[in-house]
Structure formats: C-alpha cells, structure tokens
Design a protein around this motif. Structure first.
Motif, PDB file in Angstrom:
ATOM      1  N   HIS A   4       0.788  -1.235   0.000  1.00 13.20           N
ATOM      2  CA  HIS A   4       0.000   0.000   0.000  1.00 13.20           C
ATOM      3  C   HIS A   4       0.820   1.286   0.000  1.00 13.20           C
ATOM      4  CE1 HIS A   4      -3.636  -2.332   0.766  1.00 13.20           C
ATOM      5  NE2 HIS A   4      -2.946  -2.996   1.657  1.00 13.20           N
ATOM      6  N   GLY A   5       2.135   1.196   0.171  1.00 12.46           N
ATOM      7  CA  GLY A   5       2.946   2.413   0.280  1.00 12.46           C
ATOM      8  C   GLY A   5       2.921   2.953   1.695  1.00 12.46           C
ATOM      9  N   ASP A   6       3.120   4.266   1.845  1.00 16.54           N
ATOM     10  CA  ASP A   6       3.145   4.889   3.173  1.00 16.54           C
ATOM     11  C   ASP A   6       1.822   4.666   3.899  1.00 16.54           C
ATOM     12  OD1 ASP A   6       5.715   5.791   2.744  1.00 16.54           O
ATOM     13  OD2 ASP A   6       5.072   7.769   2.052  1.00 16.54           O
ATOM     14  N   LEU A   7       1.918   4.509   5.219  1.00 15.70           N
ATOM     15  CA  LEU A   7       0.753   4.182   6.045  1.00 15.70           C
ATOM     16  C   LEU A   7       0.599   5.164   7.201  1.00 15.70           C
ATOM     17  CD1 LEU A   7       1.451   0.347   6.293  1.00 15.70           C
ATOM     18  CD2 LEU A   7      -0.254   1.452   4.815  1.00 15.70           C
ATOM     19  N   MET A   8      -0.557   5.094   7.860  1.00 13.28           N
ATOM     20  CA  MET A   8      -0.834   5.859   9.065  1.00 13.28           C
ATOM     21  C   MET A   8      -1.811   5.067   9.931  1.00 13.28           C
ATOM     22  SD  MET A   8      -3.689   8.641   7.844  1.00 13.28           S
ATOM     23  CE  MET A   8      -4.107   9.112   9.488  1.00 13.28           C
ATOM     24  N   PHE A   9      -1.837   5.373  11.224  1.00  9.67           N
ATOM     25  CA  PHE A   9      -2.819   4.794  12.140  1.00  9.67           C
ATOM     26  C   PHE A   9      -3.749   5.882  12.637  1.00  9.67           C
ATOM     27  CE2 PHE A   9       0.236   1.328  12.687  1.00  9.67           C
ATOM     28  CZ  PHE A   9      -0.613   0.227  12.751  1.00  9.67           C
ATOM     29  N   HIS A  10      -5.008   5.496  12.888  1.00  9.97           N
ATOM     30  CA  HIS A  10      -5.958   6.402  13.532  1.00  9.97           C
ATOM     31  C   HIS A  10      -6.817   5.586  14.490  1.00  9.97           C
ATOM     32  CE1 HIS A  10      -9.334   9.136  14.205  1.00  9.97           C
ATOM     33  NE2 HIS A  10      -8.418  10.079  14.008  1.00  9.97           N
ATOM     34  N   LEU A  11      -7.017   6.142  15.670  1.00  8.32           N
ATOM     35  CA  LEU A  11      -7.882   5.552  16.696  1.00  8.32           C
ATOM     36  C   LEU A  11      -8.954   6.581  16.992  1.00  8.32           C
ATOM     37  CD1 LEU A  11      -8.391   3.316  18.833  1.00  8.32           C
ATOM     38  CD2 LEU A  11      -6.881   4.606  20.352  1.00  8.32           C
ATOM     39  N   SER A  12     -10.183   6.266  16.602  1.00  9.82           N
ATOM     40  CA  SER A  12     -11.243   7.267  16.746  1.00  9.82           C
ATOM     41  C   SER A  12     -11.907   7.233  18.104  1.00  9.82           C
ATOM     42  CB  SER A  12     -12.300   7.094  15.651  1.00  9.82           C
ATOM     43  OG  SER A  12     -12.923   5.839  15.764  1.00  9.82           O
ATOM     44  N   GLY A  13     -11.884   6.072  18.746  1.00 10.60           N
ATOM     45  CA  GLY A  13     -12.609   5.945  20.008  1.00 10.60           C
ATOM     46  C   GLY A  13     -14.022   5.492  19.739  1.00 10.60           C
ATOM     47  N   GLY A  14     -14.803   5.398  20.774  1.00 10.62           N
ATOM     48  CA  GLY A  14     -16.181   4.965  20.606  1.00 10.62           C
ATOM     49  C   GLY A  14     -16.280   3.454  20.651  1.00 10.62           C
ATOM     50  N   CYS A  15     -17.374   2.949  20.136  1.00 12.88           N
ATOM     51  CA  CYS A  15     -17.624   1.512  20.225  1.00 12.88           C
ATOM     52  C   CYS A  15     -17.166   0.802  18.958  1.00 12.88           C
ATOM     53  CB  CYS A  15     -19.111   1.265  20.457  1.00 12.88           C
ATOM     54  SG  CYS A  15     -20.125   1.639  19.017  1.00 12.88           S
ATOM     55  N   CYS A  16     -17.283  -0.489  19.000  1.00 15.92           N
ATOM     56  CA  CYS A  16     -17.019  -1.351  17.842  1.00 15.92           C
ATOM     57  C   CYS A  16     -15.615  -1.122  17.295  1.00 15.92           C
ATOM     58  CB  CYS A  16     -18.090  -1.148  16.780  1.00 15.92           C
ATOM     59  SG  CYS A  16     -19.767  -1.306  17.438  1.00 15.92           S
ATOM     60  N   ASP A  17     -15.483  -0.964  15.994  1.00 17.31           N
ATOM     61  CA  ASP A  17     -14.151  -0.800  15.407  1.00 17.31           C
ATOM     62  C   ASP A  17     -13.527   0.539  15.730  1.00 17.31           C
ATOM     63  OD1 ASP A  17     -13.836  -3.296  14.368  1.00 17.31           O
ATOM     64  OD2 ASP A  17     -14.742  -2.800  12.447  1.00 17.31           O
ATOM     65  N   GLY A  18     -14.286   1.496  16.232  1.00 14.20           N
ATOM     66  CA  GLY A  18     -13.715   2.781  16.611  1.00 14.20           C
ATOM     67  C   GLY A  18     -12.758   2.681  17.777  1.00 14.20           C
ATOM     68  N   SER A  19     -12.855   1.583  18.515  1.00 12.12           N
ATOM     69  CA  SER A  19     -11.952   1.402  19.654  1.00 12.12           C
ATOM     70  C   SER A  19     -10.708   0.601  19.272  1.00 12.12           C
ATOM     71  CB  SER A  19     -12.688   0.712  20.809  1.00 12.12           C
ATOM     72  OG  SER A  19     -13.139  -0.564  20.390  1.00 12.12           O
TER      73      SER A  19
END
Length: 134
Positions: A36-51
């Motif tokens: 995929h090339g360059d990557l990043m992470f994000h954690l949104s919070g909340g329920c389900c996959d947001g956590s």
C-alpha cells in the motif's frame, strides 16, 4: 509480547513515547508498506471498530483539528523498502480518555470490520494499554 519499536513523542512538552509496537506488528507493517505504500494509524474511540487502531494508506484518512498525533514510528529500511514514518493519531475526545495510558500495538489473527489495510491478510491490529507512571 516483545516491544521492539517505540514512537517518537509528538505532543508538545512531552519527552516520552506514548505508543510502541511488537516485532510481529513491525513485520506486518513492512509487508503492508510493500502493498500500500506509506501508512498511518488512527484511533477514533467509541464503540465497535472505533476502539481499535485502524491502519490506512497515508492520506486516505484526513486528520484535522479534532485529532491528536500521539507519536510517529520510524520503520527501518528493508531490502525492498526505504525507511518510512508512520504517524499514530487519535481523535481528540478519545485522547482525553486515554491520556494516562501507554499503548502497545499488537497483531492477532482474525478479521475486523472496517477499512483497515490488514484485514485482507486475516489479521487485525489491537492495542494493549498500561498506565503511564505518575
């Protein structure tokens, strides 16, 4: 679980890493970078996959004033890939909840929902939290 790579601190005034990763996480990220090339992470919070920490191609998820850059990983070069940086972002409302925690990124077998790039590999990123020293 062996933690092998700590992120560079990014919050002004802090001199300690808030995020680290295991060797299995680094190995999967190197594979995903090749796809995929360059990557990043994000954690949104909340329920389900947001956590769960989500990994995206850099630029596919737009960060803004409601996001906090917790740390930046410097991934080592491989035979096929140059050194790369991967930011770990968290939604500002969720940051107030995890402010006192250190996060270790791990990889487990299984498929999460959502658009995180590890899903087709039959893997998912999870985080383990420990309290930061007072």
């Amino acid at each position: 679980m062996t933690t092998i790579l700590a992120s560079r601190p990014e919050i002004p005034g802090e001199d300690f890493s808030r995020v680290a990763m295991t060797d299995e996480t680094l190995e999967l990220l190197q594979k995903l970078r090749g796809i995929h090339g360059d990557l990043m992470f994000h954690l949104s919070g909340g329920c389900c996959d947001g956590s769960m920490p989500m990994c995206y191609p850099a630029g596919d998820f737009r960060t803004g004033a409601q996001d906090v850059l917790l740390g930046t990983f410097e991934l080592p070069a491989t035979d096929a890939l140059p050194t790369a940086e991967i930011g770990f972002w968290v939604g500002k409302p969720h940051f107030s909840y995890i402010r006192g925690s250190h996060i270790t990124l791990e990889v487990v077998d299984g498929r999460g929902a959502g658009f995180s790039v590890e899903t087709p590999e039959g893997k998912r990123f999870i985080m383990r939290s420990t309290l930061l020293p007072s």
